[in-house]
Design a protein around this motif. Structure first.
Motif, mmCIF file in Angstrom:
data_model
loop_
_atom_site.group_PDB
_atom_site.id
_atom_site.type_symbol
_atom_site.label_atom_id
_atom_site.label_comp_id
_atom_site.label_asym_id
_atom_site.label_seq_id
_atom_site.Cartn_x
_atom_site.Cartn_y
_atom_site.Cartn_z
ATOM 1 N N VAL A 32 -4.021 7.048 11.621
ATOM 2 C CA VAL A 32 -5.280 6.609 11.040
ATOM 3 C C VAL A 32 -5.359 5.098 11.229
ATOM 4 O O VAL A 32 -4.690 4.338 10.535
ATOM 5 N N THR A 33 -6.133 4.669 12.192
ATOM 6 C CA THR A 33 -6.264 3.248 12.504
ATOM 7 C C THR A 33 -7.640 2.766 12.089
ATOM 8 O O THR A 33 -8.657 3.156 12.676
ATOM 9 N N VAL A 34 -7.675 1.929 11.063
ATOM 10 C CA VAL A 34 -8.943 1.387 10.572
ATOM 11 C C VAL A 34 -9.188 0.047 11.249
ATOM 12 O O VAL A 34 -8.292 -0.790 11.369
ATOM 13 N N LEU A 35 -10.396 -0.167 11.714
ATOM 14 C CA LEU A 35 -10.728 -1.428 12.373
ATOM 15 C C LEU A 35 -12.195 -1.771 12.158
ATOM 16 O O LEU A 35 -12.988 -0.953 11.702
ATOM 17 N N THR A 127 -24.385 -3.789 14.438
ATOM 18 C CA THR A 127 -23.393 -4.253 15.416
ATOM 19 C C THR A 127 -21.961 -4.129 14.920
ATOM 20 O O THR A 127 -21.049 -3.979 15.724
ATOM 21 N N HIS A 128 -21.753 -4.202 13.606
ATOM 22 C CA HIS A 128 -20.389 -4.175 13.079
ATOM 23 C C HIS A 128 -20.272 -3.208 11.898
ATOM 24 O O HIS A 128 -21.121 -3.224 10.999
ATOM 25 N N VAL A 129 -19.224 -2.405 11.937
ATOM 26 C CA VAL A 129 -18.913 -1.482 10.844
ATOM 27 C C VAL A 129 -17.394 -1.423 10.688
ATOM 28 O O VAL A 129 -16.641 -1.810 11.587
ATOM 29 N N VAL A 130 -16.962 -0.937 9.541
ATOM 30 C CA VAL A 130 -15.562 -0.553 9.379
ATOM 31 C C VAL A 130 -15.493 0.915 9.764
ATOM 32 O O VAL A 130 -16.280 1.734 9.275
ATOM 33 N N THR A 131 -14.590 1.258 10.639
ATOM 34 C CA THR A 131 -14.606 2.617 11.171
ATOM 35 C C THR A 131 -13.204 3.133 11.472
ATOM 36 O O THR A 131 -12.262 2.354 11.695
ATOM 37 N N THR A 132 -13.079 4.442 11.483
ATOM 38 C CA THR A 132 -11.875 5.138 11.924
ATOM 39 C C THR A 132 -12.273 6.582 12.197
ATOM 40 O O THR A 132 -13.423 6.973 11.988
ATOM 41 N N SER A 133 -11.330 7.376 12.657
ATOM 42 C CA SER A 133 -11.625 8.789 12.941
ATOM 43 C C SER A 133 -10.415 9.641 12.593
ATOM 44 O O SER A 133 -9.291 9.136 12.450
ATOM 45 N N PHE A 134 -10.677 10.947 12.472
ATOM 46 C CA PHE A 134 -9.625 11.897 12.117
ATOM 47 C C PHE A 134 -9.942 13.216 12.809
ATOM 48 O O PHE A 134 -11.112 13.581 12.955
ATOM 49 N N ALA A 164 -18.916 -3.774 2.319
ATOM 50 C CA ALA A 164 -19.121 -2.589 3.141
ATOM 51 C C ALA A 164 -19.522 -1.408 2.256
ATOM 52 O O ALA A 164 -18.817 -1.075 1.312
ATOM 53 N N HIS A 165 -20.627 -0.797 2.548
ATOM 54 C CA HIS A 165 -21.145 0.363 1.827
ATOM 55 C C HIS A 165 -22.407 0.831 2.532
ATOM 56 O O HIS A 165 -23.029 0.039 3.261
ATOM 57 N N PRO A 166 -22.806 2.097 2.380
ATOM 58 C CA PRO A 166 -22.078 3.220 1.792
ATOM 59 C C PRO A 166 -21.111 3.820 2.814
ATOM 60 O O PRO A 166 -20.950 3.289 3.910
ATOM 61 N N PHE A 167 -20.486 4.958 2.469
ATOM 62 C CA PHE A 167 -19.502 5.586 3.333
ATOM 63 C C PHE A 167 -20.132 6.789 4.047
ATOM 64 O O PHE A 167 -20.685 7.673 3.411
ATOM 65 N N LEU A 168 -20.025 6.781 5.377
ATOM 66 C CA LEU A 168 -20.611 7.867 6.188
ATOM 67 C C LEU A 168 -19.509 8.682 6.848
ATOM 68 O O LEU A 168 -18.491 8.130 7.291
ATOM 69 N N GLU A 169 -19.726 9.983 6.924
ATOM 70 C CA GLU A 169 -18.850 10.888 7.662
ATOM 71 C C GLU A 169 -19.708 11.622 8.694
ATOM 72 O O GLU A 169 -20.713 12.232 8.348
ATOM 73 N N PRO A 181 -21.029 0.581 6.972
ATOM 74 C CA PRO A 181 -21.788 -0.551 7.527
ATOM 75 C C PRO A 181 -21.412 -1.883 6.888
ATOM 76 O O PRO A 181 -21.143 -1.965 5.688
ATOM 77 N N LEU A 182 -21.412 -2.939 7.703
ATOM 78 C CA LEU A 182 -21.171 -4.297 7.226
ATOM 79 C C LEU A 182 -22.456 -5.122 7.205
ATOM 80 O O LEU A 182 -22.427 -6.305 6.869
ATOM 81 N N ALA A 183 -23.567 -4.519 7.570
ATOM 82 C CA ALA A 183 -24.849 -5.221 7.565
ATOM 83 C C ALA A 183 -25.965 -4.203 7.403
ATOM 84 O O ALA A 183 -25.774 -3.005 7.671
ATOM 85 N N ARG A 184 -27.113 -4.676 6.918
ATOM 86 C CA ARG A 184 -28.302 -3.837 6.733
ATOM 87 C C ARG A 184 -27.991 -2.608 5.893
ATOM 88 O O ARG A 184 -28.522 -1.506 6.113
ATOM 89 N N GLN A 185 -27.114 -2.779 4.889
ATOM 90 C CA GLN A 185 -26.713 -1.633 4.088
ATOM 91 C C GLN A 185 -27.879 -0.970 3.376
ATOM 92 O O GLN A 185 -27.876 0.243 3.145
#
Length: 306
Positions: A32-35, A127-134, A164-169, A181-185
């Protein structure tokens, strides 16, 4: 008797190996690599149903959405931290992605969703988000992903003091893609989630700054405000709104003074309507007695004395 015991032992061993293999295949040991980086999705139009209640009860909405469009990627948007917000008050929007980018939505499919009570909404591309995958290989992958990914996402966000908010799956192509998202939340809040709050977020976009280098300049939190994970959005927004305000003197565009939020003119002992000018005149009058007659004559011309 011994043969029966041995048979039971072998059956138990096979069962354990099967369960272990199933859990491993579901993603137990997956990295699980968060970036912070580009989002896994572009601008999207999706259909959704809004739900208020414990998140573990959202599965039925995913199933309903898949039954209408089995080939469509599913999406869930989660607005509250279940550790801080009581289950019955947690809010989410669950549905399917109709189109991404400039692609057009299937009109027939859209009608089918709308007939079943789904609503339509769009999210922008940021353009920028906090993201990872599983990995999404089995039903158990969802449970593993939630337990393994969310603690790391929250730690990453808090450690870097990101807003950062909200959380999307997003569920597609054998993956669960997590995105924050880190912008336009404000644009990621569906109309059912406190419309007044959403309007406040949209107004703040005009003045807020992002901590992320190169990120969209209209992030809905000021730098260092932390993560919005609870239902107390008014408090979080009020705390994140402290920023410097430029006060411009209309009589002189080249003169500017900065004042932090909450500091009044009275506290600064400065009257923008003429107090500063009166103080300057009084000081010059006192000094005029020590100056030459030429200096006094100069003051009379400028100050309006006859």
């Amino acid at each position: 008797m011994l043969d029966w015991v041995a048979l039971c032992a072998i059956s138990l061993l096979i069962s354990l190996l099967t369960v272990a293999g199933y859990v491993l295949y579901s993603g137990l040991l997956s990295d699980v690599t968060v970036l912070t980086g580009s989002p896994p999705i572009k601008k999207i139009t999706f259909v959704y149903k809004f739900k208020k209640g414990p998140y573990q009860n959202c599965g039925q909405l995913f199933k309903e959405s898949l039954s209408i469009g089995p080939k469509r990627a599913c999406i869930g948007v989660f607005y509250d931290d279940p550790k801080k917000v009581p289950g019955p008050q947690c809010r989410c929007a669950v549905g399917s992605i109709l189109n991404e980018g400039e692609n057009k939505a299937d009109e027939e499919l859209l009608k089918s969703y709308e007939t079943s009570g789904f609503k339509v909404f769009s999210f922008p591309e940021v353009t920028h988000v906090v993201t990872t995958s599983f990995p999404h290989r089995t039903f158990f992958s969802v449970l593993l992903g939630i337990r393994r990914v969310y603690p790391r996402l929250e730690h990453y966000i808090k450690e870097r003091r990101l807003c950062a908010h909200p959380f999307l799956e997003i569920y597609r192509e054998g993956l669960i893609q997590f995105m924050v998202p880190l912008a336009r939340q404000g644009d990621f809040y569906v109309p059912e989630v406190r419309p007044a709050e959403r309007r406040l977020l949209e107004r703040e976009e005009l003045h807020s700054d992002s901590e992320v280098s190169g990120a969209d300049s209209n992030s809905d939190c000021s730098s260092g405000s932390g993560v919005l994970l609870s239902d107390s959005r008014e408090t979080s927004l009020a705390g994140s709104s402290v920023r410097s305000v430029v006060l411009q003197d209309q009589g002189n565009r080249n003169y500017r003074r900065r004042s932090s939020r909450g500091t009044s003119f009275k506290e600064l002992d400065w009257d923008p309507t003429g107090g500063q000018r009166a103080e300057r005149e009084e000081r010059l009058r006192r000094d005029s007695n020590k100056k030459s007659p030429q200096a006094h004559e100069w003051w009379g011309a400028v100050g309006g004395e006859e």
